[in-house]
Design a protein around this motif. Sequence first.
Motif, mmCIF file in Angstrom:
data_model
loop_
_atom_site.group_PDB
_atom_site.id
_atom_site.type_symbol
_atom_site.label_atom_id
_atom_site.label_comp_id
_atom_site.label_asym_id
_atom_site.label_seq_id
_atom_site.Cartn_x
_atom_site.Cartn_y
_atom_site.Cartn_z
ATOM 1 N N MET A 1 0.835 -1.207 0.000
ATOM 2 C CA MET A 1 0.000 0.000 0.000
ATOM 3 C C MET A 1 0.864 1.249 0.000
ATOM 4 N N GLY A 2 1.865 1.271 0.891
ATOM 5 C CA GLY A 2 2.740 2.427 0.980
ATOM 6 C C GLY A 2 3.987 2.043 1.741
ATOM 7 N N THR A 3 4.804 3.019 2.054
ATOM 8 C CA THR A 3 6.054 2.716 2.734
ATOM 9 C C THR A 3 5.865 2.447 4.220
ATOM 10 N N LEU A 4 4.760 2.932 4.807
ATOM 11 C CA LEU A 4 4.548 2.791 6.248
ATOM 12 C C LEU A 4 3.340 1.924 6.591
ATOM 13 N N THR A 5 2.725 1.320 5.586
ATOM 14 C CA THR A 5 1.634 0.374 5.815
ATOM 15 C C THR A 5 1.861 -0.865 4.958
ATOM 16 N N MET A 6 1.317 -1.982 5.428
ATOM 17 C CA MET A 6 1.324 -3.219 4.653
ATOM 18 C C MET A 6 -0.105 -3.728 4.577
ATOM 19 N N VAL A 7 -0.479 -4.241 3.421
ATOM 20 C CA VAL A 7 -1.843 -4.711 3.200
ATOM 21 C C VAL A 7 -1.813 -6.163 2.732
ATOM 22 N N ALA A 8 -2.665 -7.000 3.343
ATOM 23 C CA ALA A 8 -2.792 -8.397 2.932
ATOM 24 C C ALA A 8 -4.257 -8.793 3.012
ATOM 25 N N ASP A 9 -4.736 -9.471 1.970
ATOM 26 C CA ASP A 9 -6.113 -9.951 1.948
ATOM 27 C C ASP A 9 -6.162 -11.424 2.328
ATOM 28 N N HIS A 10 -7.133 -11.749 3.186
ATOM 29 C CA HIS A 10 -7.393 -13.128 3.589
ATOM 30 C C HIS A 10 -8.856 -13.393 3.265
ATOM 31 N N GLY A 11 -9.103 -13.889 2.061
ATOM 32 C CA GLY A 11 -10.479 -14.015 1.620
ATOM 33 C C GLY A 11 -11.106 -12.639 1.514
ATOM 34 N N ARG A 12 -12.206 -12.415 2.233
ATOM 35 C CA ARG A 12 -12.911 -11.129 2.191
ATOM 36 C C ARG A 12 -12.449 -10.173 3.296
ATOM 37 N N VAL A 13 -11.391 -10.541 3.993
ATOM 38 C CA VAL A 13 -10.853 -9.704 5.071
ATOM 39 C C VAL A 13 -9.580 -9.009 4.594
ATOM 40 N N ARG A 14 -9.514 -7.700 4.771
ATOM 41 C CA ARG A 14 -8.295 -6.956 4.446
ATOM 42 C C ARG A 14 -7.602 -6.560 5.752
ATOM 43 N N VAL A 15 -6.372 -7.014 5.892
ATOM 44 C CA VAL A 15 -5.555 -6.690 7.059
ATOM 45 C C VAL A 15 -4.598 -5.564 6.679
ATOM 46 N N VAL A 16 -4.706 -4.447 7.390
ATOM 47 C CA VAL A 16 -3.846 -3.288 7.162
ATOM 48 C C VAL A 16 -2.931 -3.147 8.377
ATOM 49 N N SER A 17 -1.632 -3.231 8.150
ATOM 50 C CA SER A 17 -0.665 -3.187 9.240
ATOM 51 C C SER A 17 0.081 -1.859 9.265
ATOM 52 N N LEU A 18 0.171 -1.269 10.451
ATOM 53 C CA LEU A 18 1.013 -0.092 10.654
ATOM 54 C C LEU A 18 2.448 -0.584 10.693
ATOM 55 N N ALA A 19 3.300 -0.053 9.836
ATOM 56 C CA ALA A 19 4.635 -0.630 9.646
ATOM 57 C C ALA A 19 5.746 0.342 10.035
ATOM 58 N N ARG A 20 5.701 0.781 11.295
ATOM 59 C CA ARG A 20 6.805 1.574 11.859
ATOM 60 C C ARG A 20 7.258 0.892 13.151
ATOM 61 N N GLU A 21 7.608 -0.364 13.036
ATOM 62 C CA GLU A 21 7.920 -1.157 14.230
ATOM 63 C C GLU A 21 9.015 -0.523 15.092
ATOM 64 N N PRO A 22 10.106 0.024 14.524
ATOM 65 C CA PRO A 22 11.126 0.631 15.396
ATOM 66 C C PRO A 22 10.592 1.794 16.217
ATOM 67 N N GLN A 23 9.565 2.486 15.699
ATOM 68 C CA GLN A 23 8.936 3.611 16.414
ATOM 69 C C GLN A 23 7.671 3.175 17.151
ATOM 70 N N LEU A 24 7.515 1.875 17.364
ATOM 71 C CA LEU A 24 6.319 1.320 17.995
ATOM 72 C C LEU A 24 5.058 1.744 17.241
ATOM 73 N N ASN A 25 5.191 1.857 15.908
ATOM 74 C CA ASN A 25 4.082 2.182 15.008
ATOM 75 C C ASN A 25 3.426 3.520 15.334
ATOM 76 N N ALA A 26 4.225 4.456 15.855
ATOM 77 C CA ALA A 26 3.719 5.793 16.159
ATOM 78 C C ALA A 26 3.257 6.482 14.878
ATOM 79 N N MET A 27 2.232 7.319 15.005
ATOM 80 C CA MET A 27 1.614 7.940 13.837
ATOM 81 C C MET A 27 2.255 9.281 13.482
ATOM 82 N N CYS A 28 2.930 9.302 12.354
ATOM 83 C CA CYS A 28 3.375 10.543 11.739
ATOM 84 C C CYS A 28 2.372 10.905 10.645
#
Length: 260
Positions: free
Chosen positions: A1-28
Amino acid sequence: MGTLTMVADHGRVRVVSLAREPQLNAMCTELIDELKAAISAAERDDRIGCIVLRGTGHRAFCAGADLGEILGADHEQARLFINKGHALMDAVSNANLPVIAAVDGWALGGGMELALACHLIIGSTRARFGLPEAKIGCMPGFGGTQRIFDLTSKSFAMRMLLVGEPVHADEAYLHGLLAFEPIAPEDFHARVLEVATAIANGSKTGQERILRAARLAVHPAALEYEAALAAAAISSADGQEGISAFNEKRTPNFHRSSHD
């Protein structure tokens, strides 16, 4: 999806992951924009029936707003950041698909507010929830002062807002923040996907009507008032002192007057 999110579909479910693990996924700002775009993309996809938001790693769902971005912010800059956060929370809360917050680890400040904006919160046994803004001279600004009262009692909500100490998953469940009892980490993501799949396989039109009816409980004027107060708090002398003290790992020296 982007540099700071990851997207994966599991059937009809979309999982969106916040991908700033070193920053504890803090929101910029960039992460906020990517999450908002991910919600919008899922809504437009007829194959998707439910969205799951989660954090990468096992330490945090989201540790809150990126304080480095608001350190030194004047009132206008603070309000722009707050408005960005509100737009994301509104996108989540007003989504025409059910959105689940899968909280494994810390959900603090804006991270807890992101969870509160979701339609269901599911937590692992190592989930921790907190609104610590008062401890640094600020206040929740992404809808937390309003949405927390929809899920729990006034006394517990005020404790979370004023004391600022995090609570464990078991206590969060006891006070109504979690939809299910806390789940063991090794079973957590499978159970979340099971719940999300059951929702996604239901009637999409029926669930959309439920969501439309439920959102009438949120008062836009109150959210706007919160945003104005939060921006003022961030840009205030106490707010900037609190943010600086947090970054410098020292005790803040707050003014003892209500006039700033």
